[in-house]
Motif scaffolding. Sequence first.
Motif, PDB file in Angstrom:
ATOM      1  N   ASN A   1      59.860  30.820  27.547  1.00  0.00           N
ATOM      2  CA  ASN A   1      59.948  29.365  27.426  1.00  0.00           C
ATOM      3  C   ASN A   1      59.873  28.703  28.793  1.00  0.00           C
ATOM      4  O   ASN A   1      60.849  28.665  29.534  1.00  0.00           O
TER       5      ASN A   1
ATOM      6  N   GLY B   1      60.960  21.063  22.364  1.00  0.00           N
ATOM      7  CA  GLY B   1      61.044  22.505  22.196  1.00  0.00           C
ATOM      8  C   GLY B   1      59.673  23.140  22.220  1.00  0.00           C
ATOM      9  O   GLY B   1      58.681  22.529  21.776  1.00  0.00           O
TER      10      GLY B   1
ATOM     11  N   SER C   1      57.686  23.436  18.808  1.00  0.00           N
ATOM     12  CA  SER C   1      57.703  22.260  17.947  1.00  0.00           C
ATOM     13  C   SER C   1      56.287  21.844  17.560  1.00  0.00           C
ATOM     14  O   SER C   1      55.297  22.249  18.186  1.00  0.00           O
TER      15      SER C   1
ATOM     16  N   ASN D   1      69.248  30.611  23.181  1.00  0.00           N
ATOM     17  CA  ASN D   1      68.567  29.350  22.934  1.00  0.00           C
ATOM     18  C   ASN D   1      67.645  29.039  24.111  1.00  0.00           C
ATOM     19  O   ASN D   1      67.579  29.807  25.074  1.00  0.00           O
ATOM     20  N   ARG D   2      66.940  27.938  24.051  1.00  0.00           N
ATOM     21  CA  ARG D   2      65.927  27.670  25.074  1.00  0.00           C
ATOM     22  C   ARG D   2      66.519  27.249  26.417  1.00  0.00           C
ATOM     23  O   ARG D   2      65.780  27.054  27.385  1.00  0.00           O
TER      24      ARG D   2
END
Length: 245
Positions: free
Chosen positions: A109, A116, A119, A189-190
């Motif tokens: 990422n 995100g 997305s 998570n990101r």
Amino acid sequence: MAYAKEFFDLQIYFARKIAVLANLKLETALLDYTNFYVRLVGGRDFDPHHPRWMAYIAGLKDHPDLGAWTYHVYTQRPHLDRPDSVIATFGCFSYALGEPGQIRLHFHNDDHSLQGPLSDERMGLRLSELAALVAHVRAEQPSARQIAGVSWLYHLPTYKRLFPPPYTAHAMVASNRFRNMPLWGQFLNRHGGVRKSAAAAFLQRVDSQASADNPAQCFPLLPLATSAPVDVFHDFYQSQLATRF
């Protein structure tokens, strides 16, 4: 991206459980059942005699809080987001050489938008990055005939849609990936923090584990391995980008 201490605590919990069930030394479980070697030493030779690994293991005796010691060692190392074998990077995607005639796809990422990386709003950009990567492979790696990947992300529809259907249609579970991020990445998570719901499900399964026969069943998602010809990727992105733009 730096990872939170809780990410390391999660792996320590698992390693301790496996050490008890399999009658292993804790240092062996930490080497074989966590992502620590990659994070603390770098590289993927998993040499238990590497000086940095030996220094980490030696420190366990002097630090009763294993999580605090592990995180301290981690923070002293450069945070390498991509393997040192990477040939080229295109936004969130990069590739390295694999087996003869094959390149291996990696995702990280590198998208700092609010939406995100997977997305709907960022889908076009991801497709453009992958198209550029495939073009680079075709131009710079003429012997490469196949693109391969291993990741827990292939479970996600928002990730799968970025690839030609033949690539993900026959994905198979990749076993014995306890040392690698294609397994452990599902808990992040990101922002580098731990996803609480995934971690809670994992810890519950670890607590219920009664033997060392199948430790992979503790993980909510197992990494999937897949591959497809480079030309399949090229044709897919040519079609996708022509339609979208």
